[in-house]
Write an enzyme that holds these catalytic residues in place. Structure first.
Site, PDB file in Angstrom:
ATOM      1  CE1 TYR A  54      -4.427  -0.644  -0.091  1.00 19.84           C
ATOM      2  CE2 TYR A  54      -3.506  -2.728   0.737  1.00 19.84           C
ATOM      3  CZ  TYR A  54      -4.651  -2.144   0.282  1.00 19.84           C
ATOM      4  OH  TYR A  54      -5.593  -2.860  -0.141  1.00 19.84           O
ATOM      5  CG  ASP A  88     -11.879 -14.283   3.722  1.00 18.94           C
ATOM      6  OD1 ASP A  88     -12.249 -13.786   2.941  1.00 18.94           O
ATOM      7  OD2 ASP A  88     -11.298 -13.784   4.893  1.00 18.94           O
ATOM      8  CG  ASP A  94      -4.363 -15.160  -6.256  1.00 17.04           C
ATOM      9  OD1 ASP A  94      -4.810 -15.566  -5.430  1.00 17.04           O
ATOM     10  OD2 ASP A  94      -3.149 -14.758  -6.391  1.00 17.04           O
TER      11      ASP A  94
HETATM   12  N1  LIG Z   1     -23.505  -6.955   5.088  1.00 17.04           N
HETATM   13  C1  LIG Z   1     -22.822  -6.056   6.037  1.00 17.04           C
HETATM   14  N2  LIG Z   1     -23.440  -5.176   6.638  1.00 17.04           N
HETATM   15  C2  LIG Z   1     -22.995  -4.420   7.646  1.00 17.04           C
HETATM   16  N3  LIG Z   1     -21.559  -4.480   7.757  1.00 17.04           N
HETATM   17  C3  LIG Z   1     -20.847  -5.263   7.293  1.00 17.04           C
HETATM   18  C4  LIG Z   1     -21.439  -6.178   6.302  1.00 17.04           C
HETATM   19  N4  LIG Z   1     -20.376  -6.827   5.683  1.00 17.04           N
HETATM   20  C5  LIG Z   1     -19.206  -6.441   6.473  1.00 17.04           C
HETATM   21  N5  LIG Z   1     -19.642  -5.497   7.202  1.00 17.04           N
HETATM   22  C6  LIG Z   1     -18.476  -4.604   8.140  1.00 17.04           C
HETATM   23  O1  LIG Z   1     -17.582  -4.129   6.942  1.00 17.04           O
HETATM   24  C7  LIG Z   1     -16.439  -4.292   7.240  1.00 17.04           C
HETATM   25  C8  LIG Z   1     -15.372  -5.220   6.277  1.00 17.04           C
HETATM   26  O2  LIG Z   1     -15.968  -6.720   6.362  1.00 17.04           O
HETATM   27  P1  LIG Z   1     -15.155  -7.816   6.064  1.00 17.04           P
HETATM   28  O3  LIG Z   1     -13.764  -7.618   6.771  1.00 17.04           O
HETATM   29  O4  LIG Z   1     -15.931  -8.948   6.454  1.00 17.04           O
HETATM   30  O5  LIG Z   1     -14.779  -7.812   4.526  1.00 17.04           O
HETATM   31  P2  LIG Z   1     -13.664  -8.730   3.564  1.00 17.04           P
HETATM   32  O6  LIG Z   1     -14.800  -8.530   2.361  1.00 17.04           O
HETATM   33  O7  LIG Z   1     -13.470  -9.872   4.166  1.00 17.04           O
HETATM   34  O8  LIG Z   1     -12.712  -7.596   3.275  1.00 17.04           O
HETATM   35  P3  LIG Z   1     -11.145  -7.722   2.726  1.00 17.04           P
HETATM   36  O9  LIG Z   1     -11.355  -7.855   1.238  1.00 17.04           O
HETATM   37  O10 LIG Z   1     -10.366  -6.638   2.795  1.00 17.04           O
HETATM   38  O11 LIG Z   1     -10.560  -8.928   3.379  1.00 17.04           O
HETATM   39  C9  LIG Z   1     -16.312  -5.028   8.673  1.00 17.04           C
HETATM   40  O12 LIG Z   1     -16.144  -3.916   9.587  1.00 17.04           O
HETATM   41  C10 LIG Z   1     -17.498  -5.689   9.063  1.00 17.04           C
HETATM   42  O13 LIG Z   1     -18.025  -5.642   9.972  1.00 17.04           O
HETATM   43  N1  LIG Z   2      -2.753  -6.279  -4.516  1.00 17.66           N
HETATM   44  C1  LIG Z   2      -3.320  -7.174  -4.067  1.00 17.66           C
HETATM   45  N2  LIG Z   2      -3.300  -8.487  -4.634  1.00 17.66           N
HETATM   46  C2  LIG Z   2      -4.137  -9.658  -3.964  1.00 17.66           C
HETATM   47  O1  LIG Z   2      -4.213 -10.645  -4.587  1.00 17.66           O
HETATM   48  C3  LIG Z   2      -4.609  -9.518  -2.781  1.00 17.66           C
HETATM   49  N3  LIG Z   2      -5.605 -10.050  -2.225  1.00 17.66           N
HETATM   50  C4  LIG Z   2      -6.194  -9.250  -1.192  1.00 17.66           C
HETATM   51  N4  LIG Z   2      -5.737  -7.927  -1.433  1.00 17.66           N
HETATM   52  C5  LIG Z   2      -5.774  -6.890  -0.145  1.00 17.66           C
HETATM   53  C6  LIG Z   2      -6.808  -6.150  -0.239  1.00 17.66           C
HETATM   54  C7  LIG Z   2      -7.310  -5.893   1.254  1.00 17.66           C
HETATM   55  O2  LIG Z   2      -6.464  -4.511   1.610  1.00 17.66           O
HETATM   56  C8  LIG Z   2      -6.421  -6.966   2.023  1.00 17.66           C
HETATM   57  C9  LIG Z   2      -7.440  -7.981   2.504  1.00 17.66           C
HETATM   58  O3  LIG Z   2      -8.184  -8.629   1.508  1.00 17.66           O
HETATM   59  O4  LIG Z   2      -5.634  -7.530   1.017  1.00 17.66           O
HETATM   60  C10 LIG Z   2      -4.712  -8.034  -2.474  1.00 17.66           C
HETATM   61  N5  LIG Z   2      -3.933  -7.054  -2.872  1.00 17.66           N
END
Ligand SMILES: Nc1ncnc2c1ncn2[C@@H]1O[C@H](COP(=O)(O)OP(=O)(O)OP(=O)(O)O)[C@@H](O)[C@H]1O
Ligand SMILES: Nc1nc(=O)c2ncn([C@H]3C[C@H](O)[C@@H](CO)O3)c2[nH]1
Length: 225
Positions: A54, A88, A94
């Protein structure tokens, strides 16, 4: 609730997909509890490259892609060998990030080609495993506004637009890649969840409805009694 799989190996593997902050980890956790099974989370907390990426994407893009690819390969291999599992984000997402990094000049054409070769090689290995593909992909669709507000709400320091305004354009690009990625995904059956209007994090009724939607689909696939 009785989970069983009429296919090979008696297992169900669900993979979560969606843009940054869509809610994958949150839904994966809930699904894991619902399934009573292990969840393979994305490698974020102990990731030695993510914050560096980042700060300086040009320098660290290729290393970060290799790091994630390796971790995702490791997770899906384990998931393919074990009982019911939830992943997840999976290896199938990718290339989306890699291609975007190439478009943005963060990886060279040679790096892109080497990476694609490696990815193809890894995917070929998976074809040789007893379980060859996920049973269901659950894609969480959110608007760009929701994506930004969730990233802000979660508050990982290196992801914040406030401290790095250029990130908003990057997030817009990532968000923009997903509809086509989802349309083209054909490795397994798939289902789309509306992550804007359904609050499966704070509203138990919404969560129940989402789990029901996923269960119904699994039933149609003859994977759930
Ligand atoms: N459907 C929803 N409604 C409300 N809040 C949500 C919802 N889904 C996720 N959140 C909130 O949004 C934020 C991001 O959620 P989460 O970490 O599960 O996303 P993610 O898709 O796994 O992200 P990343 O790609 O960065 O790993 C968290 O603070 C979570 O509590
Ligand atoms: N550049 C890049 N390539 C990947 O394959 C990838 N997979 C996830 N991410 C970043 C997104 C969120 O910040 C954080 C959690 O999803 O990691 C990625 N970033």
């Amino acid at each position: 609730m009785c989970w069983f799989n009429l296919e090979e190996e008696n297992t169900i593997l669900i993979v979560l997909a969606g843009t940054i902050g869509a809610g994958k980890s949150s839904l994966a956790k809930a699904l894991g509890e619902h399934l009573g099974t292990e969840v393979f989370y994305e490698a974020v907390d102990n990731n030695p490259v993510l914050d560096l990426y980042y700060e300086d994407p040009k320098k660290y893009a290729f290393l970060l892609q290799i790091y994630f690819l390796n971790k995702r390969f490791e997770s899906i291999k384990m998931a393919y060998r074990q009982d019911n599992n939830v992943l997840d984000r999976s290896i199938f997402e990718d290339e989306l990030f890699l291609t975007l990094n190439y478009k943005n000049g963060n990886v060279t054409k040679t790096e892109l080609d080497i990476y694609k070769d490696l990815l193809a090689n890894m995917l070929e290995e998976l074809e040789g495993m007893p379980k060859k593909r996920p049973d269901l992909l659950v894609y969480i669709d959110v608007s760009f506004e929701t994506m930004l507000s969730r990233i802000a709400q979660r508050g990982r320091s290196f992801e914040q637009v406030e401290s790095q305004p250029g990130l908003e354009e990057y997030y817009n690009q990532v968000h923009g890649e997903y509809p086509e990625w989802y349309e083209n995904y054909d490795v397994s059956p798939k289902i789309k969840i509306d992550g804007d209007s359904i609050d499966f994090v704070n509203n138990p009724e919404d969560l129940e409805a989402v789990l029901q939607q996923i269960d119904d689909r699994l039933r149609k696939l003859d994977l759930l009694a």
